[in-house]
Structure formats: C-alpha cells, structure tokens
Design a protein around this motif. Structure first.
Motif, PDB file in Angstrom:
ATOM      1  N   ILE A  53       0.871  -1.132   0.071  1.00 27.01           N
ATOM      2  CA  ILE A  53      -0.191   0.195  -0.004  1.00 27.01           C
ATOM      3  C   ILE A  53       0.782   1.095  -0.120  1.00 27.01           C
ATOM      4  CG2 ILE A  53      -1.875  -1.356   1.391  1.00 27.01           C
ATOM      5  CD1 ILE A  53      -0.973   0.682   3.725  1.00 27.01           C
ATOM      6  N   GLN A  54       0.329   2.416  -0.619  1.00 24.07           N
ATOM      7  CA  GLN A  54       1.012   3.709  -0.427  1.00 24.07           C
ATOM      8  C   GLN A  54      -0.070   4.615  -0.143  1.00 24.07           C
ATOM      9  OE1 GLN A  54       3.787   5.711  -0.095  1.00 24.07           O
ATOM     10  NE2 GLN A  54       4.451   4.851  -1.930  1.00 24.07           N
ATOM     11  N   ALA A  55       0.195   5.174   1.070  1.00 22.89           N
ATOM     12  CA  ALA A  55      -0.726   6.251   1.855  1.00 22.89           C
ATOM     13  C   ALA A  55      -0.202   7.585   1.092  1.00 22.89           C
ATOM     14  CB  ALA A  55      -0.966   6.152   3.254  1.00 22.89           C
ATOM     15  N   MET A  56      -1.241   8.617   1.166  1.00 21.13           N
ATOM     16  CA  MET A  56      -0.502  10.027   0.783  1.00 21.13           C
ATOM     17  C   MET A  56       0.260  10.631   1.973  1.00 21.13           C
ATOM     18  SD  MET A  56      -1.952  10.277  -2.033  1.00 21.13           S
ATOM     19  CE  MET A  56      -1.368  12.272  -2.471  1.00 21.13           C
ATOM     20  N   GLU A  57       1.135  11.390   1.667  1.00 22.15           N
ATOM     21  CA  GLU A  57       2.311  11.794   2.579  1.00 22.15           C
ATOM     22  C   GLU A  57       2.270  12.506   3.656  1.00 22.15           C
ATOM     23  OE1 GLU A  57       5.686  10.275   2.171  1.00 22.15           O
ATOM     24  OE2 GLU A  57       4.214   9.017   1.516  1.00 22.15           O
ATOM     25  N   CYS A  65      -3.644  15.847   1.366  1.00 25.63           N
ATOM     26  CA  CYS A  65      -4.859  15.619   1.358  1.00 25.63           C
ATOM     27  C   CYS A  65      -5.060  14.182   1.462  1.00 25.63           C
ATOM     28  CB  CYS A  65      -5.904  16.010   0.402  1.00 25.63           C
ATOM     29  SG  CYS A  65      -7.600  15.841   0.445  1.00 25.63           S
ATOM     30  N   HIS A  66      -6.018  13.709   2.300  1.00 26.04           N
ATOM     31  CA  HIS A  66      -6.164  12.058   2.505  1.00 26.04           C
ATOM     32  C   HIS A  66      -5.077  11.583   3.651  1.00 26.04           C
ATOM     33  CE1 HIS A  66      -9.265  11.738  -0.309  1.00 26.04           C
ATOM     34  NE2 HIS A  66      -8.686  12.386  -1.149  1.00 26.04           N
ATOM     35  N   ALA A  67      -3.948  12.393   3.700  1.00 26.05           N
ATOM     36  CA  ALA A  67      -2.969  11.568   4.581  1.00 26.05           C
ATOM     37  C   ALA A  67      -3.341  11.620   6.102  1.00 26.05           C
ATOM     38  CB  ALA A  67      -1.725  12.297   4.560  1.00 26.05           C
ATOM     39  N   VAL A  68      -3.786  12.385   6.614  1.00 25.75           N
ATOM     40  CA  VAL A  68      -4.064  12.269   7.984  1.00 25.75           C
ATOM     41  C   VAL A  68      -5.376  11.325   8.190  1.00 25.75           C
ATOM     42  CG1 VAL A  68      -5.053  13.509   9.817  1.00 25.75           C
ATOM     43  CG2 VAL A  68      -3.363  14.715   8.580  1.00 25.75           C
ATOM     44  N   ALA A  69      -6.417  11.269   7.387  1.00 27.65           N
ATOM     45  CA  ALA A  69      -7.588  10.322   7.348  1.00 27.65           C
ATOM     46  C   ALA A  69      -6.808   8.832   7.450  1.00 27.65           C
ATOM     47  CB  ALA A  69      -8.510  10.772   6.023  1.00 27.65           C
ATOM     48  N   ALA A  70      -5.831   8.660   6.342  1.00 26.88           N
ATOM     49  CA  ALA A  70      -5.337   7.371   6.263  1.00 26.88           C
ATOM     50  C   ALA A  70      -4.594   7.011   7.652  1.00 26.88           C
ATOM     51  CB  ALA A  70      -4.448   7.297   5.172  1.00 26.88           C
ATOM     52  N   ASN A  71      -3.906   7.873   8.434  1.00 23.68           N
ATOM     53  CA  ASN A  71      -3.493   7.589   9.637  1.00 23.68           C
ATOM     54  C   ASN A  71      -4.482   7.281  10.782  1.00 23.68           C
ATOM     55  OD1 ASN A  71      -0.875   9.658  11.675  1.00 23.68           O
ATOM     56  ND2 ASN A  71      -1.418   7.408  11.720  1.00 23.68           N
ATOM     57  N   LEU A  72      -5.569   7.909  10.806  1.00 20.86           N
ATOM     58  CA  LEU A  72      -6.405   7.835  11.838  1.00 20.86           C
ATOM     59  C   LEU A  72      -7.067   6.472  11.523  1.00 20.86           C
ATOM     60  CD1 LEU A  72      -8.140  11.298  11.771  1.00 20.86           C
ATOM     61  CD2 LEU A  72      -6.800  10.369  13.617  1.00 20.86           C
ATOM     62  N   ARG A  73      -7.275   5.986  10.061  1.00 22.60           N
ATOM     63  CA  ARG A  73      -7.933   4.763  10.158  1.00 22.60           C
ATOM     64  C   ARG A  73      -7.183   3.507  10.278  1.00 22.60           C
ATOM     65  NH1 ARG A  73     -12.043   1.501  10.383  1.00 22.60           N
ATOM     66  NH2 ARG A  73     -12.247   0.162   8.812  1.00 22.60           N
ATOM     67  N   GLY A  77     -10.440   3.057   0.436  1.00 20.64           N
ATOM     68  CA  GLY A  77      -9.645   4.252  -0.373  1.00 20.64           C
ATOM     69  C   GLY A  77      -8.900   5.063   0.568  1.00 20.64           C
ATOM     70  N   TYR A  78      -8.285   4.387   1.611  1.00 17.17           N
ATOM     71  CA  TYR A  78      -7.254   5.185   2.352  1.00 17.17           C
ATOM     72  C   TYR A  78      -5.727   5.328   1.542  1.00 17.17           C
ATOM     73  CZ  TYR A  78     -11.069   5.566   5.797  1.00 17.17           C
ATOM     74  OH  TYR A  78     -11.985   5.630   6.400  1.00 17.17           O
ATOM     75  N   ALA A  79      -5.578   4.261   0.677  1.00 16.52           N
ATOM     76  CA  ALA A  79      -4.341   4.096   0.298  1.00 16.52           C
ATOM     77  C   ALA A  79      -4.335   3.546  -1.129  1.00 16.52           C
ATOM     78  CB  ALA A  79      -3.478   3.004   1.113  1.00 16.52           C
ATOM     79  N   LEU A  81      -9.767   8.151  -1.337  1.00 21.71           N
ATOM     80  CA  LEU A  81      -9.150   8.828  -2.510  1.00 21.71           C
ATOM     81  C   LEU A  81      -9.877   9.051  -3.594  1.00 21.71           C
ATOM     82  CD1 LEU A  81      -5.815   6.984  -1.876  1.00 21.71           C
ATOM     83  CD2 LEU A  81      -6.047   9.265  -2.097  1.00 21.71           C
ATOM     84  N   TYR A  82     -10.685   7.971  -4.072  1.00 20.10           N
ATOM     85  CA  TYR A  82     -11.687   7.832  -5.425  1.00 20.10           C
ATOM     86  C   TYR A  82     -12.638   8.957  -5.295  1.00 20.10           C
ATOM     87  CZ  TYR A  82      -8.085   4.067  -6.032  1.00 20.10           C
ATOM     88  OH  TYR A  82      -6.927   3.332  -6.255  1.00 20.10           O
TER      89      TYR A  82
END
Length: 316
Positions: A75-79, A94-102, A152-154, A183-184
């Motif tokens: 996987i690759q999350a936003m930075e 955008c989306h990086a913090v959401a991915a971290n929280l999930r 859609g987090y990564a 992300l989508y």
C-alpha cells in the motif's frame, strides 16, 4: 517483452531499525485461500503508527523492548508532513491524516497486536522491513493493507518479489474506485477546478519492444471529452510510487483532445510532455511471474485524485 517491475521508493524522516529473520523462521499461509503460498511470520505489539502505511512494532521473542519501524507491504498512503502522537497536530497531503487515523482505528480494534508476514525476510523499503500486517478482529486475522486499499485510504502498490497479496489488493482497489471511496472521491479535498469536465486517464504500461529501451513508449494520456479546454498547470501524475510529474503552468488539455506524459526524455510540446526518467515505471502484467498489474493516477492542485487507471481493468 521483458518482464519488469516498476522502481518503487518510499521516503521517510523516521528512524529505522532492522528486522532480522530468526534462524528457524516460522511460516504461515500468506492468504486465507487454499492456493496461498507460505510466508514467514512474526508477531509483535504496535506502539505507534506514524502515518498511513508505517507502524512501529515491539517484536515478540527478540528479548528486547526495542521498536522496529515497519513499512506496510502493498500500500501507499498519501504523505504526512507533520508527524505527531496527537491527531490534531498532524499535517500532510490531502487524505494523509485520514489514512493515519483509519490505520490507528484498525490497529486498536485488534488490541495493537499484529502479525507480520512476507515471502522474503530481506524485503525492505528505505531500510525498513516490508511486511503485510494483520490484526485479529472477532477471532479472525484481518489484513490491514486490504482494509486500507478497499476503504480508499491508500493506493495499491505492487512490490518486486512480494506478490502474495497483489491479486487481493488489485481487486480491493478496483472496488474502492468503483464505489468512489476515500481517494477515489474526486472532490473530497475541494471542489474544482473544472470538476465536471469528465477528464479521463489511461496509461500505456507495456511499451513496444523492451521497455528499458523504449521509455517513451510508456506514457500517461489525459483525455478531455468536454467542449472547453481544461488548464492543468500544477496538477500531477504518478504511478503507485512517490515520484510525480507536475504539469508546468500553462498546460491545457484541449477540448476533445489529449495531453501525454512520456516517461523518458524529449522536447516537450503543448500536448506531449516528457518526465525525463531513466527507467520504466509501470509493472507489466505477467501472470507467469506473479505480476498482476499496476496503476496510474492524476491529481489536481488541491490533492484530489481526479482520474486513474488501475490495470488490468475490471472485466478486461
């Protein structure tokens, strides 16, 4: 054609320690299906998830309380830009913090106890061990990479030599895209510009001949079906790795027309741009060698993913 897996990298500012394979490494099935290969396996306790694709783990059975920085495989999350144990202090794309929280939510649901697996103990990214990560929820091991991609987090990121979960992640990514998750969701960061233009992205992943000798045969094609030109200066394209090509100011996708980004070198024109890379970036589909595909992605100036191609496409 020569099979070639795209060069991948993941930059980090975090401290890294090694993860050595035990002399007698335990193994388990990499997946839950009957045809799964065997993976080496470790367990441990997570003390922190710095971002959406990295965890720090105290490994069981190593006789220490040292933590190891582990890059989640596939996987690759936003930075992230600002790392913190406190969610309100975190900053990133955008989306990086959401991915971290999930990721933190999923880890917590499993009591922060993880199972780490990989086909090869030596697999690494920027010195960090690359491992598939699972937590036990409701008595069943749940693969975190699959959950992150399906939500859609990564992005799904294939990795050379670590193919066990690629088919699972490929299907999960297609499902997330079809349902507009994370992300989508093309305006989740901020609506516009040209939100209703209908831009599409296609990639030519398998250049004619030998990919390494025909870099410009690999390309992104952005199509504008609308009746008005769409300015894309400051927008960018990428594969599943971190590198990106950013369109220069003044770039416009003409009405009913296309703009191309070729992987290699050349003299850029209004509609043909050249990234200037020295190696191919897209993974060829090669079932005999466990290679199931890859993807290309177009982001706007707000960080919204506006168009993509995850290949092979569903039904292809």
């Amino acid at each position: 054609m020569l099979r070639r897996l795209g060069a991948l990298a993941a930059a980090t500012t975090l401290a890294v320690t090694g993860l050595a394979a035990p002399a007698q490494a335990a193994t388990t099935a990499c997946r839950t299906d009957a045809g799964s290969p065997r993976c080496q396996v470790w367990t441990g306790k997570v003390d922190w998830a710095p971002d959406g694709d990295t965890i720090r783990v105290d490994l069981a059975g190593d006789g220490t309380r040292n933590v190891v920085s582990v890059r989640i495989l596939g996987i690759q999350a936003m930075e992230m830009k600002t790392y913190s144990h406190y969610p309100e202090r975190r900053k990133g794309d955008c989306h990086a913090v959401a991915a971290n929280l999930r990721l933190e939510e999923l880890l917590a649901a499993g009591g922060n106890t993880v199972r780490l697996t990989s086909l090869k103990a030596s697999s690494r990214s920027e010195g960090r061990p690359l491992r598939s990560v699972a937590v036990k929820i409701g008595g069943q091991w749940q693969d975190l990479g699959e959950q992150m991609v399906r939500g859609g987090y990564a992005l799904w990121q294939a990795w050379p030599g670590e193919w066990a979960m690629d088919g699972v992640y490929h299907r999960a990514a297609q499902q997330a895209a079809a349902e507009g998750r994370g992300l989508y969701d093309t305006d989740s960061c901020k609506s516009g510009p040209a939100q209703n233009s209908g831009l599409t992205l296609a990639v030519n992943a398998d250049a004619d001949g030998v990919d390494e000798k025909n870099l410009n045969g690999e390309y992104f094609r952005i199509h504008n079906p609308s009746a008005a030109g769409v300015p894309i200066g400051g927008w960018w394209v990428r594969d599943s790795g971190l590198r990106r090509y950013t369109f220069p100011a003044g770039t416009v996708v003409p009405a009913g027309g296309d703009v191309y980004v070729h992987v290699g070198t050349g003299k850029s024109t209004a509609t043909h741009k050249y990234w200037g890379l020295t190696k191919p970036i897209f993974t060829n589909v090669d079932p005999a060698n466990h290679s199931v595909g890859d993807g290309g992605y177009l982001f706007d100036v707000h960080g919204d993913l506006r168009a993509w191609m995850i290949y092979p496409q569903a039904g292809a």
